[in-house]
Design a protein around this motif. Structure first.
Motif, PDB file in Angstrom:
ATOM      1  N   ALA A 270       0.834  -1.206   0.000  1.00  0.00           N
ATOM      2  CA  ALA A 270       0.000   0.000   0.000  1.00  0.00           C
ATOM      3  C   ALA A 270       0.865   1.251   0.000  1.00  0.00           C
ATOM      4  O   ALA A 270       0.581   2.224  -0.714  1.00  0.00           O
ATOM      5  CB  ALA A 270      -0.932  -0.005   1.211  1.00  0.00           C
ATOM      6  N   ALA A 271       1.941   1.245   0.774  1.00  0.00           N
ATOM      7  CA  ALA A 271       2.855   2.390   0.814  1.00  0.00           C
ATOM      8  C   ALA A 271       3.518   2.589  -0.546  1.00  0.00           C
ATOM      9  O   ALA A 271       3.684   3.727  -1.007  1.00  0.00           O
ATOM     10  CB  ALA A 271       3.901   2.185   1.901  1.00  0.00           C
ATOM     11  N   ALA A 272       3.874   1.494  -1.208  1.00  0.00           N
ATOM     12  CA  ALA A 272       4.476   1.593  -2.543  1.00  0.00           C
ATOM     13  C   ALA A 272       3.478   2.182  -3.541  1.00  0.00           C
ATOM     14  O   ALA A 272       3.861   2.991  -4.402  1.00  0.00           O
ATOM     15  CB  ALA A 272       4.950   0.216  -3.008  1.00  0.00           C
ATOM     16  N   ASP A 273       2.209   1.797  -3.439  1.00  0.00           N
ATOM     17  CA  ASP A 273       1.180   2.373  -4.307  1.00  0.00           C
ATOM     18  C   ASP A 273       1.055   3.875  -4.063  1.00  0.00           C
ATOM     19  O   ASP A 273       0.958   4.664  -5.010  1.00  0.00           O
ATOM     20  CB  ASP A 273      -0.183   1.713  -4.065  1.00  0.00           C
ATOM     21  CG  ASP A 273      -0.273   0.291  -4.578  1.00  0.00           C
ATOM     22  OD1 ASP A 273       0.604  -0.127  -5.361  1.00  0.00           O
ATOM     23  OD2 ASP A 273      -1.233  -0.403  -4.191  1.00  0.00           O
ATOM     24  N   ASP A 274       1.056   4.283  -2.791  1.00  0.00           N
ATOM     25  CA  ASP A 274       0.970   5.710  -2.465  1.00  0.00           C
ATOM     26  C   ASP A 274       2.166   6.463  -3.031  1.00  0.00           C
ATOM     27  O   ASP A 274       2.017   7.537  -3.617  1.00  0.00           O
ATOM     28  CB  ASP A 274       0.894   5.922  -0.955  1.00  0.00           C
ATOM     29  CG  ASP A 274      -0.461   5.580  -0.364  1.00  0.00           C
ATOM     30  OD1 ASP A 274      -1.410   5.342  -1.133  1.00  0.00           O
ATOM     31  OD2 ASP A 274      -0.564   5.570   0.878  1.00  0.00           O
ATOM     32  N   GLN A 275       3.355   5.909  -2.870  1.00  0.00           N
ATOM     33  CA  GLN A 275       4.564   6.560  -3.384  1.00  0.00           C
ATOM     34  C   GLN A 275       4.496   6.675  -4.910  1.00  0.00           C
ATOM     35  O   GLN A 275       4.869   7.710  -5.473  1.00  0.00           O
ATOM     36  CB  GLN A 275       5.811   5.789  -2.962  1.00  0.00           C
ATOM     37  CG  GLN A 275       7.095   6.490  -3.322  1.00  0.00           C
ATOM     38  CD  GLN A 275       7.241   7.839  -2.642  1.00  0.00           C
ATOM     39  OE1 GLN A 275       7.047   7.952  -1.442  1.00  0.00           O
ATOM     40  NE2 GLN A 275       7.563   8.861  -3.398  1.00  0.00           N
ATOM     41  N   ALA A 276       4.018   5.628  -5.561  1.00  0.00           N
ATOM     42  CA  ALA A 276       3.886   5.662  -7.023  1.00  0.00           C
ATOM     43  C   ALA A 276       2.895   6.735  -7.453  1.00  0.00           C
ATOM     44  O   ALA A 276       3.121   7.453  -8.434  1.00  0.00           O
ATOM     45  CB  ALA A 276       3.457   4.294  -7.544  1.00  0.00           C
ATOM     46  N   LEU A 277       1.800   6.878  -6.709  1.00  0.00           N
ATOM     47  CA  LEU A 277       0.807   7.908  -7.023  1.00  0.00           C
ATOM     48  C   LEU A 277       1.408   9.302  -6.852  1.00  0.00           C
ATOM     49  O   LEU A 277       1.242  10.170  -7.713  1.00  0.00           O
ATOM     50  CB  LEU A 277      -0.432   7.756  -6.149  1.00  0.00           C
ATOM     51  CG  LEU A 277      -1.521   8.802  -6.361  1.00  0.00           C
ATOM     52  CD1 LEU A 277      -2.076   8.742  -7.777  1.00  0.00           C
ATOM     53  CD2 LEU A 277      -2.628   8.629  -5.335  1.00  0.00           C
ATOM     54  N   PHE A 278       2.121   9.530  -5.761  1.00  0.00           N
ATOM     55  CA  PHE A 278       2.752  10.833  -5.528  1.00  0.00           C
ATOM     56  C   PHE A 278       3.725  11.157  -6.658  1.00  0.00           C
ATOM     57  O   PHE A 278       3.734  12.272  -7.192  1.00  0.00           O
ATOM     58  CB  PHE A 278       3.508  10.860  -4.196  1.00  0.00           C
ATOM     59  CG  PHE A 278       2.661  10.587  -2.991  1.00  0.00           C
ATOM     60  CD1 PHE A 278       1.308  10.909  -2.945  1.00  0.00           C
ATOM     61  CD2 PHE A 278       3.217   9.984  -1.872  1.00  0.00           C
ATOM     62  CE1 PHE A 278       0.537  10.651  -1.822  1.00  0.00           C
ATOM     63  CE2 PHE A 278       2.454   9.724  -0.747  1.00  0.00           C
ATOM     64  CZ  PHE A 278       1.116  10.059  -0.714  1.00  0.00           C
ATOM     65  N   THR A 279       4.547  10.189  -7.033  1.00  0.00           N
ATOM     66  CA  THR A 279       5.537  10.391  -8.093  1.00  0.00           C
ATOM     67  C   THR A 279       4.862  10.705  -9.421  1.00  0.00           C
ATOM     68  O   THR A 279       5.254  11.634 -10.130  1.00  0.00           O
ATOM     69  CB  THR A 279       6.429   9.141  -8.222  1.00  0.00           C
ATOM     70  OG1 THR A 279       7.079   8.917  -6.969  1.00  0.00           O
ATOM     71  CG2 THR A 279       7.460   9.304  -9.321  1.00  0.00           C
ATOM     72  N   GLU A 280       3.828   9.946  -9.745  1.00  0.00           N
ATOM     73  CA  GLU A 280       3.113  10.166 -11.007  1.00  0.00           C
ATOM     74  C   GLU A 280       2.419  11.526 -11.017  1.00  0.00           C
ATOM     75  O   GLU A 280       2.454  12.240 -12.025  1.00  0.00           O
ATOM     76  CB  GLU A 280       2.091   9.039 -11.226  1.00  0.00           C
ATOM     77  CG  GLU A 280       1.451   9.083 -12.593  1.00  0.00           C
ATOM     78  CD  GLU A 280       0.503   7.926 -12.865  1.00  0.00           C
ATOM     79  OE1 GLU A 280      -0.046   7.878 -13.970  1.00  0.00           O
ATOM     80  OE2 GLU A 280       0.300   7.070 -11.959  1.00  0.00           O
ATOM     81  N   ALA A 281       1.824  11.916  -9.911  1.00  0.00           N
ATOM     82  CA  ALA A 281       1.152  13.221  -9.827  1.00  0.00           C
ATOM     83  C   ALA A 281       2.147  14.364  -9.969  1.00  0.00           C
ATOM     84  O   ALA A 281       1.873  15.354 -10.649  1.00  0.00           O
ATOM     85  CB  ALA A 281       0.394  13.330  -8.507  1.00  0.00           C
ATOM     86  N   LEU A 282       3.318  14.226  -9.361  1.00  0.00           N
ATOM     87  CA  LEU A 282       4.332  15.271  -9.481  1.00  0.00           C
ATOM     88  C   LEU A 282       4.826  15.407 -10.914  1.00  0.00           C
ATOM     89  O   LEU A 282       5.094  16.515 -11.378  1.00  0.00           O
ATOM     90  CB  LEU A 282       5.501  14.982  -8.536  1.00  0.00           C
ATOM     91  CG  LEU A 282       5.208  15.212  -7.064  1.00  0.00           C
ATOM     92  CD1 LEU A 282       6.371  14.734  -6.205  1.00  0.00           C
ATOM     93  CD2 LEU A 282       4.905  16.676  -6.789  1.00  0.00           C
ATOM     94  N   LYS A 283       4.929  14.304 -11.628  1.00  0.00           N
ATOM     95  CA  LYS A 283       5.317  14.366 -13.047  1.00  0.00           C
ATOM     96  C   LYS A 283       4.254  15.098 -13.860  1.00  0.00           C
ATOM     97  O   LYS A 283       4.579  15.848 -14.774  1.00  0.00           O
ATOM     98  CB  LYS A 283       5.545  12.949 -13.601  1.00  0.00           C
ATOM     99  CG  LYS A 283       6.824  12.332 -13.139  1.00  0.00           C
ATOM    100  CD  LYS A 283       7.000  10.940 -13.727  1.00  0.00           C
ATOM    101  CE  LYS A 283       8.251  10.287 -13.164  1.00  0.00           C
ATOM    102  NZ  LYS A 283       8.384   8.896 -13.608  1.00  0.00           N
TER     103      LYS A 283
END
Length: 82
Positions: free
Chosen positions: A66-79
């Motif tokens: 779940a934490a990895a999914d959140d991190q992936a979402l944050f990274t994608e949103a920042l891009k």
């Protein structure tokens, strides 16, 4: 200043027809791009606030996922914002 918008799916159930159909339906509107990252329904997401924690605080496999999914979402949103 321009506003950037992106949609993401949360509380999704992995591998379901409903998830696939939602992704197909939402990906057709170019005004609101659908991010690839999905936040899946997990018990640890519901448990975290009760324990005054986040999934980043837990060490079990489900919470790490779940934490990895959140991190992936944050990274994608920042891009998307960049």
């Amino acid at each position: 200043m321009s506003t950037k918008v992106g949609l993401f799916l949360s509380r999704a159930m992995k591998g379901t027809v409903l998830l696939r159909e939602a992704q197909q339906a939402l990906s057709t509107d170019t005004r609101f791009p659908l991010l690839k990252t999905v936040i899946y329904q997990r018990q640890c997401l519901s448990d975290a606030p009760i324990q005054l924690a986040t999934v980043f605080d837990f060490s079990n496999t489900t919470a790490k996922s779940a934490a990895a999914d959140d991190q992936a979402l944050f990274t994608e949103a920042l891009k998307l914002l960049g």
